[in-house]
Design a protein around this motif. Structure first.
Motif, PDB file in Angstrom:
ATOM      1  N   VAL A 121      -7.612   7.989 -23.018  1.00 24.65           N
ATOM      2  CA  VAL A 121      -7.186   8.156 -21.624  1.00 24.65           C
ATOM      3  C   VAL A 121      -6.997   6.774 -21.003  1.00 24.65           C
ATOM      4  O   VAL A 121      -7.929   5.962 -21.001  1.00 24.65           O
ATOM      5  CB  VAL A 121      -8.234   8.950 -20.819  1.00 24.65           C
ATOM      6  N   PRO A 122      -5.813   6.447 -20.486  1.00 23.51           N
ATOM      7  CA  PRO A 122      -5.596   5.141 -19.853  1.00 23.51           C
ATOM      8  C   PRO A 122      -6.557   4.908 -18.696  1.00 23.51           C
ATOM      9  O   PRO A 122      -6.901   5.837 -17.954  1.00 23.51           O
ATOM     10  CB  PRO A 122      -4.149   5.220 -19.352  1.00 23.51           C
ATOM     11  N   LEU A 123      -7.011   3.671 -18.540  1.00 22.99           N
ATOM     12  CA  LEU A 123      -7.973   3.362 -17.496  1.00 22.99           C
ATOM     13  C   LEU A 123      -7.405   3.586 -16.099  1.00 22.99           C
ATOM     14  O   LEU A 123      -8.154   3.833 -15.152  1.00 22.99           O
ATOM     15  CB  LEU A 123      -8.446   1.905 -17.627  1.00 22.99           C
ATOM     16  N   ASP A 124      -6.081   3.483 -15.963  1.00 26.06           N
ATOM     17  CA  ASP A 124      -5.512   3.681 -14.622  1.00 26.06           C
ATOM     18  C   ASP A 124      -5.542   5.132 -14.168  1.00 26.06           C
ATOM     19  O   ASP A 124      -5.143   5.446 -13.046  1.00 26.06           O
ATOM     20  CB  ASP A 124      -4.080   3.133 -14.560  1.00 26.06           C
ATOM     21  N   ARG A 125      -6.037   6.037 -15.029  1.00 21.64           N
ATOM     22  CA  ARG A 125      -6.221   7.425 -14.623  1.00 21.64           C
ATOM     23  C   ARG A 125      -7.556   7.619 -13.903  1.00 21.64           C
ATOM     24  O   ARG A 125      -7.805   8.681 -13.337  1.00 21.64           O
ATOM     25  CB  ARG A 125      -6.178   8.352 -15.844  1.00 21.64           C
ATOM     26  N   PHE A 126      -8.410   6.593 -13.923  1.00 22.52           N
ATOM     27  CA  PHE A 126      -9.710   6.670 -13.254  1.00 22.52           C
ATOM     28  C   PHE A 126      -9.618   6.076 -11.855  1.00 22.52           C
ATOM     29  O   PHE A 126      -8.701   5.302 -11.555  1.00 22.52           O
ATOM     30  CB  PHE A 126     -10.768   5.912 -14.071  1.00 22.52           C
ATOM     31  N   PRO A 127     -10.588   6.409 -10.960  1.00 24.70           N
ATOM     32  CA  PRO A 127     -10.609   5.803  -9.631  1.00 24.70           C
ATOM     33  C   PRO A 127     -10.706   4.279  -9.708  1.00 24.70           C
ATOM     34  O   PRO A 127     -11.201   3.729 -10.706  1.00 24.70           O
ATOM     35  CB  PRO A 127     -11.864   6.410  -8.985  1.00 24.70           C
ATOM     36  N   ASP A 128     -10.254   3.611  -8.641  1.00 24.91           N
ATOM     37  CA  ASP A 128     -10.207   2.151  -8.648  1.00 24.91           C
ATOM     38  C   ASP A 128     -11.575   1.523  -8.908  1.00 24.91           C
ATOM     39  O   ASP A 128     -11.690   0.568  -9.677  1.00 24.91           O
ATOM     40  CB  ASP A 128      -9.649   1.643  -7.310  1.00 24.91           C
ATOM     41  N   GLY A 129     -12.604   2.046  -8.257  1.00 26.49           N
ATOM     42  CA  GLY A 129     -13.939   1.497  -8.457  1.00 26.49           C
ATOM     43  C   GLY A 129     -14.410   1.645  -9.891  1.00 26.49           C
ATOM     44  O   GLY A 129     -15.012   0.723 -10.468  1.00 26.49           O
ATOM     45  N   ALA A 130     -14.121   2.797 -10.484  1.00 24.17           N
ATOM     46  CA  ALA A 130     -14.518   3.029 -11.880  1.00 24.17           C
ATOM     47  C   ALA A 130     -13.735   2.126 -12.833  1.00 24.17           C
ATOM     48  O   ALA A 130     -14.279   1.643 -13.829  1.00 24.17           O
ATOM     49  CB  ALA A 130     -14.308   4.488 -12.243  1.00 24.17           C
ATOM     50  N   GLN A 131     -12.461   1.883 -12.516  1.00 23.11           N
ATOM     51  CA  GLN A 131     -11.657   1.014 -13.366  1.00 23.11           C
ATOM     52  C   GLN A 131     -12.255  -0.381 -13.469  1.00 23.11           C
ATOM     53  O   GLN A 131     -12.287  -0.980 -14.551  1.00 23.11           O
ATOM     54  CB  GLN A 131     -10.233   0.908 -12.815  1.00 23.11           C
ATOM     55  N   SER A 132     -12.759  -0.889 -12.357  1.00 20.59           N
ATOM     56  CA  SER A 132     -13.320  -2.244 -12.351  1.00 20.59           C
ATOM     57  C   SER A 132     -14.544  -2.345 -13.255  1.00 20.59           C
ATOM     58  O   SER A 132     -14.736  -3.342 -13.955  1.00 20.59           O
ATOM     59  CB  SER A 132     -13.700  -2.638 -10.918  1.00 20.59           C
ATOM     60  N   VAL A 133     -15.361  -1.296 -13.247  1.00 20.11           N
ATOM     61  CA  VAL A 133     -16.568  -1.293 -14.088  1.00 20.11           C
ATOM     62  C   VAL A 133     -16.216  -1.043 -15.541  1.00 20.11           C
ATOM     63  O   VAL A 133     -16.672  -1.757 -16.444  1.00 20.11           O
ATOM     64  CB  VAL A 133     -17.569  -0.233 -13.577  1.00 20.11           C
ATOM     65  N   LEU A 134     -15.396  -0.033 -15.792  1.00 18.11           N
ATOM     66  CA  LEU A 134     -15.028   0.317 -17.159  1.00 18.11           C
ATOM     67  C   LEU A 134     -14.277  -0.813 -17.849  1.00 18.11           C
ATOM     68  O   LEU A 134     -14.391  -0.989 -19.077  1.00 18.11           O
ATOM     69  CB  LEU A 134     -14.174   1.587 -17.170  1.00 18.11           C
ATOM     70  N   GLY A 135     -13.520  -1.590 -17.089  1.00 16.82           N
ATOM     71  CA  GLY A 135     -12.759  -2.691 -17.676  1.00 16.82           C
ATOM     72  C   GLY A 135     -13.627  -3.796 -18.243  1.00 16.82           C
ATOM     73  O   GLY A 135     -13.151  -4.619 -19.032  1.00 16.82           O
TER      74      GLY A 135
END
Length: 269
Positions: free
Chosen positions: A208-222
């Protein structure tokens, strides 16, 4: 008068000395590491559960999600997005999940304790385990690449950058796997390693591409090593980008933390 060698002494009856053939003692360090690496690799490849985790699951995921429109992978062929992520997943499954579980049970059953008092230094044993992981990963990469090409994959970018990403990713996951195996009970390692594998499969940008997650979650998951590895591989192989220094930096930090902590806190029994 007999001039033979006195039993068990290595001395001749006349007072002279003689040498044993072959001379007793430990083998050269390089030969010991090579032998242990071959042994560790055979154990890994003979383990059906480990083969399921390291070879079969990544291959099935690549084929399934490349041929069935289940996840929106953006513009272009699905395999172009999925192949780099599955390569990252293969590295994690071998260097982290598989190694953590195998080493945890070796520690539980006293295998590591016995190896620790052998002529093979402890650091050399860890080196052999890491080398066996690299050998297994070479086989994984070859297999997954063949499958991806059969599905229509068109990779781009510099192979040397891809190799650097894979090596740093291996170091990061290997350190974290050894840290888990050396500090938790074997049963806890088994449960935790599999849980982390499933969570990062879903939330690490593999399928699942990271841009499918909320912005806050993207920053942590990245900031996770699986995200850095999959994104770095995708930037190079899918988009033909240059060296992804940010992703390499994240992997280098995780490698330093994981290997340093494993070296400090690893318990051999």
């Amino acid at each position: 008068m007999s001039t033979g060698t006195s039993p068990g002494t290595g001395l001749r009856a006349g007072g002279g000395s003689t040498s044993y053939a072959p001379a007793p003692g430990a083998a050269p360090l390089g030969r010991m590491i090579a032998a242990q690496t071959a042994f560790e690799t055979k154990l890994l490849l003979r383990n059906g559960e480990q083969l399921l985790l390291t070879v079969i699951i990544p291959s099935l995921l690549l084929v399934l999600f490349s041929t069935v429109d289940v996840v929106d992978t953006g513009a272009g062929e699905a395999v172009d997005f999925l192949a780099p992520g599955v390569l990252a997943l293969a590295v994690m499954s071998t260097a982290f999940t598989g190694q953590a579980i195998a080493t945890g049970f070796e520690r539980r059953y006293g295998v590591l304790k016995r190896l620790a008092v052998s002529p093979l230094p402890r650091w050399a044993l860890m080196t052999a385990k890491t080398l066996s992981v690299l050998v297994t990963e070479v086989l994984q990469v070859v297999l997954l690449t063949v499958i991806a090409f059969a599905l229509g994959w068109s990779p781009h970018g510099n192979p040397l950058v891809v190799l650097l990403l894979l090596v740093l990713g291996t170091a990061a996951f290997s350190g974290l796997g050894l840290l888990m195996a050396g500090t938790l009970r074997a049963e806890a390692t088994l449960a935790a390693a599999n849980l982390v594998f499933l969570l990062l499969l879903v939330g690490g940008g593999v399928i699942v591409p990271l841009d499918r997650f909320p912005d806050g979650a993207q920053s942590v998951l990245g900031l996770l090593p699986i995200s850095a590895l999959s994104d770095g591989l995708r930037d190079v192989l899918q988009h033909g980008a240059g060296t992804p220094w940010g992703d390499l930096g994240i992997l280098a930090v995780w490698a330093a933390i994981g290997l340093g902590a494993a070296g400090t806190f690893f318990r051999w029994e």
